[in-house]
Design an enzyme around this catalytic site. Structure first.
Site, PDB file in Angstrom:
ATOM      1  N   LYS A  63      12.119   5.963   3.872  1.00 24.20           N
ATOM      2  CA  LYS A  63      11.325   5.081   3.017  1.00 24.20           C
ATOM      3  C   LYS A  63      11.151   3.681   3.603  1.00 24.20           C
ATOM      4  CE  LYS A  63       9.820   6.985   0.355  1.00 24.20           C
ATOM      5  NZ  LYS A  63       8.691   7.905   0.706  1.00 24.20           N
ATOM      6  N   TRP A  68       3.540   5.887   7.497  1.00 27.46           N
ATOM      7  CA  TRP A  68       2.567   4.874   7.914  1.00 27.46           C
ATOM      8  C   TRP A  68       2.517   4.794   9.437  1.00 27.46           C
ATOM      9  CZ3 TRP A  68       3.103  -1.061   6.521  1.00 27.46           C
ATOM     10  CH2 TRP A  68       1.871  -1.693   6.762  1.00 27.46           C
ATOM     11  N   HIS A 118      14.937  10.140  11.544  1.00 27.32           N
ATOM     12  CA  HIS A 118      15.842   9.256  10.797  1.00 27.32           C
ATOM     13  C   HIS A 118      17.233   9.248  11.425  1.00 27.32           C
ATOM     14  CE1 HIS A 118      12.831   8.891   7.736  1.00 27.32           C
ATOM     15  NE2 HIS A 118      13.044  10.043   7.157  1.00 27.32           N
ATOM     16  N   SER A 148      11.929   2.549  -3.542  1.00 31.57           N
ATOM     17  CA  SER A 148      10.995   3.569  -3.082  1.00 31.57           C
ATOM     18  C   SER A 148      11.703   4.924  -2.985  1.00 31.57           C
ATOM     19  CB  SER A 148      10.440   3.159  -1.714  1.00 31.57           C
ATOM     20  OG  SER A 148       9.603   4.160  -1.200  1.00 31.57           O
ATOM     21  N   TYR A 202       8.584  -3.835   8.694  1.00 32.17           N
ATOM     22  CA  TYR A 202       7.591  -3.255   7.783  1.00 32.17           C
ATOM     23  C   TYR A 202       6.752  -4.348   7.119  1.00 32.17           C
ATOM     24  CZ  TYR A 202       6.025  -0.678   3.581  1.00 32.17           C
ATOM     25  OH  TYR A 202       5.284  -0.110   2.568  1.00 32.17           O
ATOM     26  N   ALA A 236      -5.630   2.639   8.827  1.00 34.78           N
ATOM     27  CA  ALA A 236      -4.187   2.621   8.587  1.00 34.78           C
ATOM     28  C   ALA A 236      -3.789   1.748   7.404  1.00 34.78           C
ATOM     29  CB  ALA A 236      -3.447   2.167   9.840  1.00 34.78           C
ATOM     30  N   THR A 237      -4.755   1.257   6.632  1.00 31.25           N
ATOM     31  CA  THR A 237      -4.370   0.512   5.432  1.00 31.25           C
ATOM     32  C   THR A 237      -3.727   1.498   4.460  1.00 31.25           C
ATOM     33  OG1 THR A 237      -6.471   0.873   4.305  1.00 31.25           O
ATOM     34  CG2 THR A 237      -6.273  -1.139   5.638  1.00 31.25           C
ATOM     35  N   PHE A 238      -2.842   0.993   3.633  1.00 28.83           N
ATOM     36  CA  PHE A 238      -2.090   1.858   2.731  1.00 28.83           C
ATOM     37  C   PHE A 238      -3.031   2.637   1.796  1.00 28.83           C
ATOM     38  CE2 PHE A 238       0.705   3.055  -0.709  1.00 28.83           C
ATOM     39  CZ  PHE A 238       1.835   3.460  -0.029  1.00 28.83           C
ATOM     40  N   ASN A 240      -6.210   3.511   2.202  1.00 30.56           N
ATOM     41  CA  ASN A 240      -6.939   4.571   2.894  1.00 30.56           C
ATOM     42  C   ASN A 240      -6.042   5.762   3.182  1.00 30.56           C
ATOM     43  OD1 ASN A 240      -9.352   3.284   2.844  1.00 30.56           O
ATOM     44  ND2 ASN A 240      -9.308   2.563   4.945  1.00 30.56           N
ATOM     45  N   MET A 241      -4.792   5.482   3.571  1.00 23.52           N
ATOM     46  CA  MET A 241      -3.863   6.570   3.870  1.00 23.52           C
ATOM     47  C   MET A 241      -3.496   7.366   2.628  1.00 23.52           C
ATOM     48  SD  MET A 241      -1.099   5.192   6.566  1.00 23.52           S
ATOM     49  CE  MET A 241      -0.042   6.590   6.222  1.00 23.52           C
TER      50      MET A 241
END
Length: 308
Positions: A63, A68, A118, A148, A202, A236-238, A240-241
């Protein structure tokens, strides 16, 4: 509430959390892994996995912007992804290393191979220590990570039946996939000299995606035109994704977690959402633990959208 009642309640929470942990997680060499699609034999032989000089690994604590960045790497490396010609999902272009739910043969994959993981620093293949393959470590403020993670575990993976307060206990004890956040980031940072690694925040990506993209391309040795950079930033905008099936894991959720999973894999992606979840008391407790564990840690953190 009396002290006896409080102790009894804590014991009940502890038992329930432990049941959740045992049901969904496996501990391997001190780190918790999710049981879904986990291949223990692969984990046991990770050290010997042959690394190529042009491999690229995205490393995150859960998270912290993994999906992204999978999308970002797909857009950087694959022109057809950038132009919307190919329908391949980002999880096929940048597969998860330890959760190979597409059953890919990584050895047969053409170079450059892109992976997301991870894993803590001590479990990655030793070939990464020759410093040729590249690692990008994305980190996010842990309060937003925790919030999140709570929603994701409750609505998508259905691993949490507890309240936010109970999940906070699990998170602070490291009884979640990825184990303890503090250990993960400190482990990677303190051993950075062993690897060819770049740390990326981030929140900086949220504030200046194009600037972060330039930094990443420089590290990866990728030269893109201004037009290509703009196309990547746009896709890659949040938002749009969130509605792009190639990037938002919607199909993966159905096959991996079943139809009961509700909510988006990508929820808000905002900075400071922890303020909508944490009480003053919880926040103060978290701050005390953070200050104790991260004393003298050099990476900076952004806790609020208005913060510089």
């Amino acid at each position: 509430m009396s002290e006896v009642q409080s102790s009894f309640q804590q014991a009940l929470i502890g038992n329930r959390n432990m049941e959740d942990t045992n049901k969904f997680l496996t501990k391997f060499k001190g780190c918790y892994f999710g049981n879904t699609q986990l291949n223990l034999e692969f984990l046991e032989n990770l050290d010997d996995f042959e690394i190529r000089d042009d491999d690229v690994f995205i490393i995150t604590y859960p998270k912290s912007g993994t999906s992204w960045f999978q999308q970002l790497l797909s857009l950087i490396y694959f022109e057809e992804h950038r132009k919307g010609i190919g329908n391949l999902e980002t999880v096929d272009r940048v597969p998860f290393f330890e959760y190979n739910f597409r059953k890919m043969d990584f050895v047969e994959r053409p170079s450059p191979r892109l992976f997301a993981t991870h894993l803590p620093y001590y479990l990655v293949p030793r070939g990464l220590k020759n410093k040729k393959a590249k690692i990008i470590y994305i980190y996010r403020n842990p309060k937003d990570v925790m919030c999140s993670y709570f929603h994701f575990s409750k609505n998508v993976t259905l691993q949490v039946t507890s309240s936010f307060e109970e999940f906070m206990e699990q998170f602070l004890e490291g009884k979640v996939l990825g184990s303890l956040w503090f250990d993960h980031i400190k482990g990677w940072y303190e051993h950075k000299s062993l690897f060819n690694i770049q740390f990326l925040m981030y929140e900086e990506m949220k504030k200046d995606l194009k600037g972060s993209l330039s930094k990443v391309c420089k590290f990866l040795g990728k030269e893109l035109s201004e037009e290509e950079m703009d196309a990547i930033v746009r896709q890659a905008t949040f938002q749009n994704m969130k509605y792009d099936p190639r990037a938002n894991y919607k199909n993966i959720i159905k096959t991996r977690y079943g139809l009961e999973a509700k909510g988006h894999f990508l929820r808000k992606g905002t900075i400071g959402d922890w303020k909508n979840h944490m009480t003053v008391e919880q926040n103060e407790r978290f701050d005390k633990i953070f200050q104790r564990k991260m004393k003298d840690f050099p990476l900076k953190f952004i806790w609020d959208m208005n913060e510089e």
